[in-house]
Design an enzyme around this catalytic site. Structure first.
Site, PDB file in Angstrom:
ATOM      1  N   HIS A   1      -4.636  14.459  16.529  1.00  0.00           N
ATOM      2  CA  HIS A   1      -3.505  15.377  16.420  1.00  0.00           C
ATOM      3  C   HIS A   1      -3.680  16.646  17.256  1.00  0.00           C
ATOM      4  O   HIS A   1      -2.790  17.034  18.021  1.00  0.00           O
ATOM      5  CB  HIS A   1      -3.282  15.790  14.963  1.00  0.00           C
ATOM      6  CG  HIS A   1      -3.169  14.642  14.012  1.00  0.00           C
ATOM      7  ND1 HIS A   1      -2.537  13.460  14.331  1.00  0.00           N
ATOM      8  CD2 HIS A   1      -3.600  14.491  12.728  1.00  0.00           C
ATOM      9  CE1 HIS A   1      -2.579  12.640  13.295  1.00  0.00           C
ATOM     10  NE2 HIS A   1      -3.224  13.238  12.316  1.00  0.00           N
TER      11      HIS A   1
ATOM     12  N   ASP B   1       0.476   8.070  16.187  1.00  0.00           N
ATOM     13  CA  ASP B   1      -0.006   9.392  15.771  1.00  0.00           C
ATOM     14  C   ASP B   1       1.218  10.116  15.234  1.00  0.00           C
ATOM     15  O   ASP B   1       2.080  10.543  16.006  1.00  0.00           O
ATOM     16  CB  ASP B   1      -0.608  10.144  16.968  1.00  0.00           C
ATOM     17  CG  ASP B   1      -1.177  11.510  16.591  1.00  0.00           C
ATOM     18  OD1 ASP B   1      -0.742  12.069  15.555  1.00  0.00           O
ATOM     19  OD2 ASP B   1      -2.039  12.022  17.327  1.00  0.00           O
ATOM     20  N   HIS B   2       1.318  10.238  13.912  1.00  0.00           N
ATOM     21  CA  HIS B   2       2.578  10.728  13.334  1.00  0.00           C
ATOM     22  C   HIS B   2       2.907  12.153  13.771  1.00  0.00           C
ATOM     23  O   HIS B   2       4.064  12.555  13.728  1.00  0.00           O
ATOM     24  CB  HIS B   2       2.553  10.621  11.801  1.00  0.00           C
ATOM     25  CG  HIS B   2       1.599  11.546  11.121  1.00  0.00           C
ATOM     26  ND1 HIS B   2       0.296  11.205  10.858  1.00  0.00           N
ATOM     27  CD2 HIS B   2       1.774  12.798  10.646  1.00  0.00           C
ATOM     28  CE1 HIS B   2      -0.300  12.207  10.250  1.00  0.00           C
ATOM     29  NE2 HIS B   2       0.560  13.188  10.110  1.00  0.00           N
TER      30      HIS B   2
ATOM     31  N   GLY C   1       0.794  -1.226   0.000  1.00  0.00           N
ATOM     32  CA  GLY C   1       0.000   0.000   0.000  1.00  0.00           C
ATOM     33  C   GLY C   1       0.826   1.276   0.000  1.00  0.00           C
ATOM     34  O   GLY C   1       2.060   1.268   0.061  1.00  0.00           O
TER      35      GLY C   1
ATOM     36  N   LYS D   1      -0.148  26.002   3.662  1.00  0.00           N
ATOM     37  CA  LYS D   1       0.090  24.748   4.366  1.00  0.00           C
ATOM     38  C   LYS D   1       0.980  25.058   5.556  1.00  0.00           C
ATOM     39  O   LYS D   1       2.133  25.488   5.385  1.00  0.00           O
ATOM     40  CB  LYS D   1       0.771  23.733   3.449  1.00  0.00           C
ATOM     41  CG  LYS D   1       1.139  22.415   4.140  1.00  0.00           C
ATOM     42  CD  LYS D   1       1.802  21.456   3.169  1.00  0.00           C
ATOM     43  CE  LYS D   1       2.297  20.192   3.875  1.00  0.00           C
ATOM     44  NZ  LYS D   1       1.195  19.444   4.518  1.00  0.00           N
TER      45      LYS D   1
END
Length: 500
Positions: A243, A180-181, A18, A348
Protein backbone atom coordinates in the site's frame (compact mmCIF):
# COMPACT_ATOMS: atom_id res chain seq x y z
CA UNK A 1 -21.15 9.26 -15.77
CA UNK A 2 -22.68 5.78 -15.82
CA UNK A 3 -20.19 2.95 -16.06
CA UNK A 4 -20.21 0.84 -19.21
CA UNK A 5 -21.85 -2.54 -18.72
CA UNK A 6 -19.46 -5.42 -18.19
CA UNK A 7 -19.18 -8.36 -20.61
CA UNK A 8 -20.64 -11.77 -19.66
CA UNK A 9 -18.54 -13.58 -17.05
CA UNK A 10 -18.43 -16.45 -14.58
CA UNK A 11 -16.88 -15.22 -11.33
CA UNK A 12 -15.53 -18.23 -9.44
CA UNK A 13 -14.67 -17.29 -5.84
CA UNK A 14 -12.41 -19.70 -3.95
CA UNK A 15 -12.97 -19.07 -0.25
CA UNK A 16 -16.61 -18.05 -0.79
CA UNK A 17 -17.59 -18.93 2.78
CA UNK A 18 -14.88 -16.69 4.26
CA UNK A 19 -14.87 -13.21 5.73
CA UNK A 20 -13.51 -11.35 2.68
CA UNK A 21 -16.19 -12.69 0.37
CA UNK A 22 -18.95 -11.90 2.86
CA UNK A 23 -17.79 -8.38 3.77
CA UNK A 24 -16.43 -7.18 0.42
CA UNK A 25 -16.92 -9.35 -2.64
CA UNK A 26 -20.64 -10.17 -2.55
CA UNK A 27 -21.66 -6.59 -1.60
CA UNK A 28 -19.41 -5.12 -4.31
CA UNK A 29 -20.77 -7.38 -7.03
CA UNK A 30 -24.31 -6.63 -5.88
CA UNK A 31 -23.69 -2.88 -6.08
CA UNK A 32 -22.48 -3.28 -9.66
CA UNK A 33 -25.63 -5.26 -10.43
CA UNK A 34 -27.84 -2.68 -8.72
CA UNK A 35 -26.30 0.14 -10.78
CA UNK A 36 -26.74 -1.74 -14.03
CA UNK A 37 -22.96 -2.04 -14.52
CA UNK A 38 -22.96 -5.82 -14.20
CA UNK A 39 -24.45 -7.61 -17.18
CA UNK A 40 -27.40 -9.96 -16.58
CA UNK A 41 -25.16 -12.56 -18.21
CA UNK A 42 -23.11 -13.36 -15.11
CA UNK A 43 -22.84 -16.08 -12.48
CA UNK A 44 -21.07 -16.25 -9.12
CA UNK A 45 -19.79 -19.75 -8.39
CA UNK A 46 -18.86 -19.95 -4.71
CA UNK A 47 -16.19 -22.52 -3.90
CA UNK A 48 -15.37 -23.61 -0.35
CA UNK A 49 -14.45 -26.50 1.93
CA UNK A 50 -17.76 -26.50 3.78
CA UNK A 51 -20.40 -29.03 2.78
CA UNK A 52 -23.05 -26.41 2.08
CA UNK A 53 -26.15 -26.79 -0.04
CA UNK A 54 -27.01 -24.22 -2.69
CA UNK A 55 -29.80 -22.85 -0.48
CA UNK A 56 -27.41 -22.51 2.49
CA UNK A 57 -24.99 -20.56 0.32
CA UNK A 58 -27.72 -18.30 -1.04
CA UNK A 59 -28.78 -17.54 2.53
CA UNK A 60 -25.14 -16.67 3.34
CA UNK A 61 -25.03 -14.23 0.40
CA UNK A 62 -28.43 -12.81 1.37
CA UNK A 63 -27.21 -12.13 4.93
CA UNK A 64 -24.13 -10.40 3.51
CA UNK A 65 -26.18 -8.10 1.27
CA UNK A 66 -28.77 -7.21 3.92
CA UNK A 67 -25.96 -6.32 6.36
CA UNK A 68 -24.04 -4.15 3.90
CA UNK A 69 -26.51 -2.62 1.47
CA UNK A 70 -28.81 0.38 1.91
CA UNK A 71 -31.10 -1.01 -0.78
CA UNK A 72 -32.88 -4.35 -0.90
CA UNK A 73 -33.91 -3.88 -4.51
CA UNK A 74 -32.95 -6.78 -6.77
CA UNK A 75 -31.31 -8.82 -3.98
CA UNK A 76 -33.33 -11.92 -4.88
CA UNK A 77 -32.65 -11.39 -8.58
CA UNK A 78 -28.90 -11.17 -7.83
CA UNK A 79 -28.94 -14.28 -5.64
CA UNK A 80 -30.46 -16.30 -8.48
CA UNK A 81 -27.05 -15.96 -10.16
CA UNK A 82 -25.19 -17.41 -7.12
CA UNK A 83 -24.32 -21.13 -6.98
CA UNK A 84 -22.18 -23.12 -4.54
CA UNK A 85 -19.79 -26.06 -4.94
CA UNK A 86 -17.98 -27.73 -2.02
CA UNK A 87 -14.37 -28.35 -2.93
CA UNK A 88 -11.03 -29.91 -1.98
CA UNK A 89 -8.25 -27.71 -3.39
CA UNK A 90 -5.83 -30.65 -3.69
CA UNK A 91 -8.20 -33.15 -5.36
CA UNK A 92 -8.48 -33.29 -9.16
CA UNK A 93 -11.93 -34.83 -8.89
CA UNK A 94 -13.16 -31.62 -7.25
CA UNK A 95 -11.87 -29.59 -10.20
CA UNK A 96 -13.53 -31.93 -12.68
CA UNK A 97 -16.82 -31.30 -10.85
CA UNK A 98 -16.10 -27.55 -10.95
CA UNK A 99 -15.48 -27.74 -14.70
CA UNK A 100 -18.80 -29.51 -15.21
CA UNK A 101 -20.58 -26.89 -13.13
CA UNK A 102 -18.81 -24.03 -14.95
CA UNK A 103 -19.80 -25.43 -18.34
CA UNK A 104 -23.40 -25.74 -17.20
CA UNK A 105 -23.41 -22.12 -15.99
CA UNK A 106 -21.88 -21.04 -19.30
CA UNK A 107 -24.91 -22.50 -21.08
CA UNK A 108 -27.49 -21.35 -18.53
CA UNK A 109 -26.39 -17.70 -18.41
CA UNK A 110 -24.77 -17.38 -21.89
CA UNK A 111 -21.37 -16.48 -20.41
CA UNK A 112 -19.40 -16.99 -23.65
CA UNK A 113 -16.69 -18.93 -21.80
CA UNK A 114 -15.41 -15.87 -19.88
CA UNK A 115 -14.02 -16.84 -16.47
CA UNK A 116 -12.55 -14.99 -13.50
CA UNK A 117 -10.93 -17.05 -10.76
CA UNK A 118 -10.79 -15.06 -7.49
CA UNK A 119 -8.55 -16.61 -4.82
CA UNK A 120 -9.94 -15.18 -1.57
CA UNK A 121 -8.02 -17.56 0.67
CA UNK A 122 -4.63 -18.25 2.25
CA UNK A 123 -1.63 -17.70 -0.07
CA UNK A 124 -0.23 -21.19 0.52
CA UNK A 125 -3.05 -22.54 -1.68
CA UNK A 126 -2.44 -20.19 -4.64
CA UNK A 127 0.05 -22.42 -6.46
CA UNK A 128 -1.93 -25.61 -5.89
CA UNK A 129 -5.16 -24.06 -7.18
CA UNK A 130 -3.62 -22.51 -10.28
CA UNK A 131 -1.85 -25.78 -11.15
CA UNK A 132 -5.16 -27.66 -10.98
CA UNK A 133 -7.10 -25.01 -12.90
CA UNK A 134 -4.73 -25.53 -15.80
CA UNK A 135 -4.21 -29.29 -15.52
CA UNK A 136 -7.89 -30.13 -15.02
CA UNK A 137 -9.11 -28.03 -17.92
CA UNK A 138 -10.91 -25.09 -16.28
CA UNK A 139 -8.85 -22.61 -18.31
CA UNK A 140 -9.68 -24.40 -21.57
CA UNK A 141 -12.35 -22.01 -22.80
CA UNK A 142 -13.13 -19.85 -25.82
CA UNK A 143 -13.52 -16.75 -23.65
CA UNK A 144 -11.08 -14.84 -21.42
CA UNK A 145 -9.55 -16.29 -18.24
CA UNK A 146 -8.33 -14.00 -15.44
CA UNK A 147 -6.84 -14.77 -12.05
CA UNK A 148 -7.34 -12.39 -9.10
CA UNK A 149 -4.96 -12.83 -6.17
CA UNK A 150 -5.19 -11.21 -2.75
CA UNK A 151 -2.10 -10.15 -0.83
CA UNK A 152 0.30 -11.16 0.54
CA UNK A 153 2.09 -12.18 -2.65
CA UNK A 154 4.92 -14.01 -0.90
CA UNK A 155 6.61 -12.95 2.35
CA UNK A 156 9.90 -11.85 0.75
CA UNK A 157 11.42 -11.65 -2.73
CA UNK A 158 12.51 -15.32 -3.04
CA UNK A 159 9.08 -16.64 -1.95
CA UNK A 160 7.28 -14.13 -4.19
CA UNK A 161 9.48 -15.13 -7.14
CA UNK A 162 8.82 -18.82 -6.54
CA UNK A 163 5.07 -18.23 -6.30
CA UNK A 164 5.10 -16.10 -9.43
CA UNK A 165 7.02 -18.76 -11.34
CA UNK A 166 4.50 -21.41 -10.30
CA UNK A 167 1.47 -19.30 -11.22
CA UNK A 168 3.01 -18.34 -14.55
CA UNK A 169 2.97 -22.02 -15.54
CA UNK A 170 -0.83 -21.70 -15.73
CA UNK A 171 -1.55 -18.01 -16.36
CA UNK A 172 0.28 -15.34 -18.34
CA UNK A 173 1.22 -12.04 -16.70
CA UNK A 174 -1.58 -10.33 -18.64
CA UNK A 175 -4.10 -12.72 -17.04
CA UNK A 176 -2.92 -12.14 -13.45
CA UNK A 177 -4.61 -9.39 -11.41
CA UNK A 178 -2.78 -8.86 -8.09
CA UNK A 179 -5.27 -6.88 -6.06
CA UNK A 180 -4.27 -4.03 -3.74
CA UNK A 181 -7.49 -2.53 -2.39
CA UNK A 182 -5.74 0.82 -1.75
CA UNK A 183 -5.49 1.24 -5.52
CA UNK A 184 -9.28 1.05 -5.70
CA UNK A 185 -9.82 3.94 -3.31
CA UNK A 186 -11.30 7.01 -4.97
CA UNK A 187 -8.69 9.51 -3.81
CA UNK A 188 -5.73 7.22 -4.53
CA UNK A 189 -6.97 6.98 -8.12
CA UNK A 190 -7.39 10.76 -8.03
CA UNK A 191 -3.65 11.31 -7.43
CA UNK A 192 -2.96 11.04 -11.16
CA UNK A 193 -5.84 13.39 -12.00
CA UNK A 194 -4.76 15.99 -9.45
CA UNK A 195 -1.24 15.93 -10.85
CA UNK A 196 -1.75 15.62 -14.58
CA UNK A 197 -5.05 17.43 -15.18
CA UNK A 198 -4.22 20.70 -13.37
CA UNK A 199 -1.86 23.24 -14.87
CA UNK A 200 -1.06 24.84 -11.51
CA UNK A 201 0.20 21.59 -9.89
CA UNK A 202 2.33 19.77 -12.45
CA UNK A 203 4.88 22.63 -12.96
CA UNK A 204 5.36 22.74 -9.17
CA UNK A 205 5.55 18.96 -8.69
CA UNK A 206 9.32 18.67 -8.18
CA UNK A 207 12.20 19.40 -5.84
CA UNK A 208 12.30 23.11 -6.71
CA UNK A 209 8.93 23.75 -5.09
CA UNK A 210 8.15 20.82 -2.76
CA UNK A 211 10.01 20.44 0.53
CA UNK A 212 8.63 17.05 1.63
CA UNK A 213 5.71 14.68 1.17
CA UNK A 214 4.11 12.78 4.07
CA UNK A 215 1.94 9.67 3.81
CA UNK A 216 0.19 8.50 6.96
CA UNK A 217 -2.01 5.42 7.28
CA UNK A 218 -2.98 5.02 10.93
CA UNK A 219 -5.41 2.55 12.49
CA UNK A 220 -7.08 2.65 15.88
CA UNK A 221 -7.62 -1.12 15.97
CA UNK A 222 -4.97 -3.48 17.21
CA UNK A 223 -3.96 -6.77 15.63
CA UNK A 224 -7.02 -8.40 17.28
CA UNK A 225 -7.43 -12.06 16.19
CA UNK A 226 -4.72 -11.81 13.50
CA UNK A 227 -1.85 -12.49 15.90
CA UNK A 228 -0.62 -15.65 14.17
CA UNK A 229 -0.52 -13.92 10.77
CA UNK A 230 0.99 -10.72 12.13
CA UNK A 231 3.83 -12.55 13.90
CA UNK A 232 5.11 -13.68 10.49
CA UNK A 233 4.31 -10.40 8.74
CA UNK A 234 4.53 -7.21 10.76
CA UNK A 235 3.63 -3.73 9.57
CA UNK A 236 6.53 -3.57 7.11
CA UNK A 237 5.35 -6.52 5.04
CA UNK A 238 1.64 -5.97 5.72
CA UNK A 239 1.46 -2.28 4.76
CA UNK A 240 4.71 -0.79 3.47
CA UNK A 241 5.63 -3.36 0.79
CA UNK A 242 2.34 -2.85 -1.01
CA UNK A 243 0.00 0.00 0.00
CA UNK A 244 2.54 2.62 1.10
CA UNK A 245 5.03 2.10 -1.73
CA UNK A 246 2.21 2.10 -4.28
CA UNK A 247 1.18 5.57 -3.07
CA UNK A 248 4.81 6.74 -3.21
CA UNK A 249 5.02 5.51 -6.81
CA UNK A 250 1.84 7.32 -7.86
CA UNK A 251 2.99 10.57 -6.24
CA UNK A 252 6.48 10.44 -7.71
CA UNK A 253 5.96 8.97 -11.19
CA UNK A 254 6.67 10.92 -14.35
CA UNK A 255 3.73 11.79 -16.62
CA UNK A 256 3.01 8.72 -18.78
CA UNK A 257 2.78 9.22 -22.54
CA UNK A 258 -0.84 8.00 -22.32
CA UNK A 259 -3.21 6.50 -19.74
CA UNK A 260 -2.79 2.90 -20.88
CA UNK A 261 -2.06 0.19 -18.31
CA UNK A 262 1.42 -0.51 -19.65
CA UNK A 263 2.53 3.13 -19.68
CA UNK A 264 1.31 3.89 -16.14
CA UNK A 265 2.88 0.73 -14.78
CA UNK A 266 6.13 1.52 -16.57
CA UNK A 267 6.38 4.92 -14.86
CA UNK A 268 5.59 3.42 -11.45
CA UNK A 269 8.35 0.84 -11.90
CA UNK A 270 10.81 3.62 -12.75
CA UNK A 271 10.07 5.22 -9.39
CA UNK A 272 10.56 1.94 -7.53
CA UNK A 273 13.88 1.49 -9.33
CA UNK A 274 14.97 4.99 -8.29
CA UNK A 275 14.26 4.51 -4.57
CA UNK A 276 17.49 4.72 -2.61
CA UNK A 277 18.20 1.25 -1.15
CA UNK A 278 19.02 1.10 2.56
CA UNK A 279 20.52 -1.88 4.30
CA UNK A 280 22.47 -2.89 7.39
CA UNK A 281 23.01 -0.18 9.98
CA UNK A 282 21.82 2.41 7.44
CA UNK A 283 18.28 1.17 8.09
CA UNK A 284 18.32 2.83 11.52
CA UNK A 285 18.95 6.22 9.86
CA UNK A 286 16.02 5.89 7.46
CA UNK A 287 13.43 3.75 9.28
CA UNK A 288 11.90 3.44 12.74
CA UNK A 289 9.91 0.48 14.03
CA UNK A 290 7.46 0.38 16.89
CA UNK A 291 5.24 -1.97 18.87
CA UNK A 292 2.17 -0.82 20.78
CA UNK A 293 1.89 -1.14 24.54
CA UNK A 294 -1.12 -1.00 26.82
CA UNK A 295 -3.10 2.22 26.90
CA UNK A 296 -6.49 3.85 27.15
CA UNK A 297 -8.64 4.29 24.07
CA UNK A 298 -12.17 5.70 24.13
CA UNK A 299 -12.06 5.49 27.92
CA UNK A 300 -11.28 1.76 27.87
CA UNK A 301 -8.08 -0.01 28.91
CA UNK A 302 -6.59 -1.96 26.01
CA UNK A 303 -3.85 -4.60 26.02
CA UNK A 304 -0.45 -4.34 24.42
CA UNK A 305 0.51 -6.33 21.34
CA UNK A 306 2.47 -8.91 23.35
CA UNK A 307 -0.65 -9.65 25.42
CA UNK A 308 -2.60 -10.79 22.35
CA UNK A 309 -3.51 -14.34 21.36
CA UNK A 310 -0.92 -16.28 19.33
CA UNK A 311 1.73 -13.60 20.01
CA UNK A 312 5.17 -14.32 21.46
CA UNK A 313 5.42 -12.60 24.92
CA UNK A 314 8.85 -11.37 23.82
CA UNK A 315 7.83 -10.62 20.22
CA UNK A 316 10.20 -8.66 18.00
CA UNK A 317 7.39 -7.93 15.49
CA UNK A 318 6.69 -4.32 14.57
CA UNK A 319 3.15 -2.93 14.59
CA UNK A 320 4.37 0.52 13.45
CA UNK A 321 6.77 1.67 10.75
CA UNK A 322 7.96 5.17 9.91
CA UNK A 323 10.44 5.77 7.16
CA UNK A 324 12.21 8.30 4.98
CA UNK A 325 12.15 7.23 1.33
CA UNK A 326 14.53 9.06 -0.99
CA UNK A 327 14.04 8.92 -4.76
CA UNK A 328 17.32 9.49 -6.52
CA UNK A 329 16.23 10.99 -9.82
CA UNK A 330 16.21 14.45 -11.39
CA UNK A 331 12.68 15.39 -10.30
CA UNK A 332 12.91 14.38 -6.63
CA UNK A 333 16.58 14.77 -5.66
CA UNK A 334 16.74 15.81 -1.99
CA UNK A 335 12.97 15.59 -1.28
CA UNK A 336 12.11 13.14 1.53
CA UNK A 337 8.96 11.06 1.24
CA UNK A 338 8.01 10.34 4.85
CA UNK A 339 5.76 7.33 5.41
CA UNK A 340 4.22 6.02 8.62
CA UNK A 341 1.69 3.33 9.37
CA UNK A 342 0.67 1.62 12.56
CA UNK A 343 -1.89 -0.11 14.74
CA UNK A 344 -3.58 1.30 17.86
CA UNK A 345 -2.85 4.90 16.98
CA UNK A 346 -4.80 7.96 18.10
CA UNK A 347 -6.92 8.32 14.94
CA UNK A 348 -7.99 6.20 11.99
CA UNK A 349 -6.82 8.11 8.96
CA UNK A 350 -5.06 7.80 5.62
CA UNK A 351 -3.75 11.10 4.29
CA UNK A 352 -1.12 12.48 1.96
CA UNK A 353 0.36 15.88 2.77
CA UNK A 354 2.39 17.69 0.11
CA UNK A 355 4.30 20.56 1.74
CA UNK A 356 5.52 23.31 -0.57
CA UNK A 357 8.68 25.30 0.03
CA UNK A 358 8.52 28.76 1.57
CA UNK A 359 8.84 31.79 -0.69
CA UNK A 360 12.33 33.38 -0.44
CA UNK A 361 12.26 36.70 1.46
CA UNK A 362 8.53 36.48 2.10
CA UNK A 363 7.31 40.06 2.66
CA UNK A 364 4.64 38.94 5.13
CA UNK A 365 6.97 37.06 7.46
CA UNK A 366 8.27 38.70 10.63
CA UNK A 367 9.36 37.63 14.12
CA UNK A 368 5.95 38.33 15.61
CA UNK A 369 3.96 36.69 12.84
CA UNK A 370 5.08 33.48 11.14
CA UNK A 371 3.45 32.07 8.03
CA UNK A 372 2.05 28.58 7.69
CA UNK A 373 3.46 26.65 4.72
CA UNK A 374 1.25 25.93 1.73
CA UNK A 375 -0.07 22.38 1.81
CA UNK A 376 -1.98 20.12 -0.52
CA UNK A 377 -3.77 17.47 1.57
CA UNK A 378 -5.29 14.44 -0.12
CA UNK A 379 -7.80 12.79 2.24
CA UNK A 380 -8.12 9.08 1.43
CA UNK A 381 -10.04 7.71 4.44
CA UNK A 382 -12.27 7.98 6.39
CA UNK A 383 -13.06 11.28 4.61
CA UNK A 384 -12.39 11.60 0.90
CA UNK A 385 -11.37 14.91 -0.58
CA UNK A 386 -8.73 17.53 -1.24
CA UNK A 387 -7.74 20.54 0.85
CA UNK A 388 -5.43 23.34 -0.24
CA UNK A 389 -3.92 25.35 2.63
CA UNK A 390 -3.16 28.96 1.68
CA UNK A 391 -2.34 32.24 3.42
CA UNK A 392 -4.71 35.20 3.10
CA UNK A 393 -5.05 38.65 4.64
CA UNK A 394 -6.93 38.86 7.91
CA UNK A 395 -10.19 40.80 7.85
CA UNK A 396 -8.77 43.63 9.93
CA UNK A 397 -6.47 46.59 9.69
CA UNK A 398 -2.83 45.99 8.89
CA UNK A 399 -1.24 43.31 6.76
CA UNK A 400 -1.40 40.29 9.05
CA UNK A 401 -2.25 36.99 7.40
CA UNK A 402 -4.23 33.94 8.39
CA UNK A 403 -4.32 30.40 7.01
CA UNK A 404 -7.36 29.50 4.91
CA UNK A 405 -8.52 26.21 3.42
CA UNK A 406 -10.01 25.53 0.04
CA UNK A 407 -11.70 22.14 0.27
CA UNK A 408 -13.43 19.62 -1.91
CA UNK A 409 -15.03 16.76 0.00
CA UNK A 410 -16.11 13.76 -2.06
CA UNK A 411 -17.81 12.32 1.02
CA UNK A 412 -20.18 15.24 1.53
CA UNK A 413 -20.96 15.72 -2.17
CA UNK A 414 -21.22 12.15 -3.38
CA UNK A 415 -22.02 10.69 0.02
CA UNK A 416 -23.15 7.12 -0.07
CA UNK A 417 -22.57 6.88 -3.82
CA UNK A 418 -18.77 6.88 -3.44
CA UNK A 419 -17.81 3.44 -4.82
CA UNK A 420 -16.23 0.93 -2.50
CA UNK A 421 -12.64 0.05 -3.50
CA UNK A 422 -13.43 -3.61 -4.22
CA UNK A 423 -16.39 -2.60 -6.36
CA UNK A 424 -14.14 -0.49 -8.59
CA UNK A 425 -11.47 -3.17 -8.82
CA UNK A 426 -13.90 -5.99 -9.58
CA UNK A 427 -15.42 -3.84 -12.32
CA UNK A 428 -11.96 -3.13 -13.76
CA UNK A 429 -11.07 -6.82 -13.71
CA UNK A 430 -14.23 -7.88 -15.55
CA UNK A 431 -13.60 -5.11 -18.08
CA UNK A 432 -9.99 -6.26 -18.53
CA UNK A 433 -8.42 -3.02 -17.21
CA UNK A 434 -5.36 -3.94 -15.13
CA UNK A 435 -4.17 -0.35 -14.51
CA UNK A 436 -5.00 -0.43 -10.79
CA UNK A 437 -3.55 -3.89 -10.17
CA UNK A 438 0.12 -4.53 -9.44
CA UNK A 439 2.42 -5.99 -12.07
CA UNK A 440 5.10 -8.52 -11.16
CA UNK A 441 7.79 -5.90 -11.85
CA UNK A 442 6.25 -3.67 -9.15
CA UNK A 443 6.00 -6.55 -6.68
CA UNK A 444 9.61 -7.56 -7.37
CA UNK A 445 10.99 -4.06 -6.91
CA UNK A 446 9.06 -3.35 -3.72
CA UNK A 447 10.10 -6.66 -2.15
CA UNK A 448 13.71 -5.97 -3.09
CA UNK A 449 13.52 -2.64 -1.24
CA UNK A 450 11.70 -3.97 1.83
CA UNK A 451 13.72 -7.18 2.25
CA UNK A 452 16.89 -5.26 3.14
CA UNK A 453 15.03 -3.49 5.94
CA UNK A 454 13.38 -6.64 7.30
CA UNK A 455 16.69 -8.54 7.15
CA UNK A 456 18.28 -5.94 9.43
CA UNK A 457 15.35 -5.88 11.84
CA UNK A 458 15.17 -9.66 12.07
CA UNK A 459 18.89 -9.87 12.82
CA UNK A 460 18.66 -7.35 15.66
CA UNK A 461 16.36 -7.35 18.69
CA UNK A 462 14.36 -4.19 19.35
CA UNK A 463 15.46 -3.52 22.91
CA UNK A 464 12.83 -0.83 23.56
CA UNK A 465 9.71 -2.84 22.55
CA UNK A 466 6.92 -2.04 23.33
CA UNK A 467 7.79 1.59 22.63
CA UNK A 468 4.54 3.46 22.07
CA UNK A 469 1.36 3.65 24.08
CA UNK A 470 -1.93 2.62 22.54
CA UNK A 471 -3.79 5.78 21.55
CA UNK A 472 -0.63 7.72 20.67
CA UNK A 473 0.80 8.51 17.22
CA UNK A 474 3.75 6.15 17.47
CA UNK A 475 7.20 6.02 19.07
CA UNK A 476 9.36 9.08 19.73
CA UNK A 477 11.87 7.86 17.16
CA UNK A 478 9.43 8.58 14.33
CA UNK A 479 9.17 12.24 15.35
CA UNK A 480 12.96 12.50 15.56
CA UNK A 481 13.28 10.96 12.09
CA UNK A 482 11.32 13.85 10.60
CA UNK A 483 12.80 16.51 12.90
CA UNK A 484 16.32 15.56 11.82
CA UNK A 485 15.37 16.73 8.32
CA UNK A 486 14.01 20.04 9.67
CA UNK A 487 10.31 19.09 9.51
CA UNK A 488 7.58 17.72 11.73
CA UNK A 489 4.71 15.34 11.19
CA UNK A 490 1.50 17.12 10.30
CA UNK A 491 -1.22 16.13 12.74
CA UNK A 492 -3.71 14.10 10.71
CA UNK A 493 -6.47 14.97 13.18
CA UNK A 494 -6.00 18.70 12.65
CA UNK A 495 -5.98 18.19 8.88
CA UNK A 496 -9.33 16.35 8.88
CA UNK A 497 -12.04 17.72 6.61
CA UNK A 498 -14.31 18.24 9.61
CA UNK A 499 -11.61 20.01 11.63
CA UNK A 500 -11.97 23.65 10.64
Amino acid sequence: MKQEQTPPALIMIFGATGDLAKRKLFPSLYQLYLKGSLSNQFAVLGVGRREWSDSRFKEHVRDSLHASSHSNDLIEAFIEHCIYQSHDVADSNSYIQLKTQANELDRRFSLEGNRIFYLAMAPEFFGTITDHLKQDGLTDTDGFCRLVIEKPFGHNLPSAAALNEQIRQSFSEEQIYRIDHYLGKEMVQNIEVIRFANAFFEPLWNSRFISNIQITSSETLGVEERGRYYETSGALRDMVQNHMLQMVALLAMEPPINLSTDEIRSEKVRVLRAMRPVEGKEVDEYFVRGQYDKGIMNGQNVDGYRDGDNVDPASNTETFVAGKVMIDNFRWAGVPFFIRTGKRMAVKSTKIVVQFKDIPMNLYYNKEHSLDPNLLVIHIQPDEGITLHLNAKKTSEGVNTQPVRLSYSASSIDGINTPEAYEKLLYDCIMGDATNFTHWDEVRRSWSFVDKISDHWESTTAKDFPNYESGSMGPEGSFKLVADEGFEWWSVGELDENSK
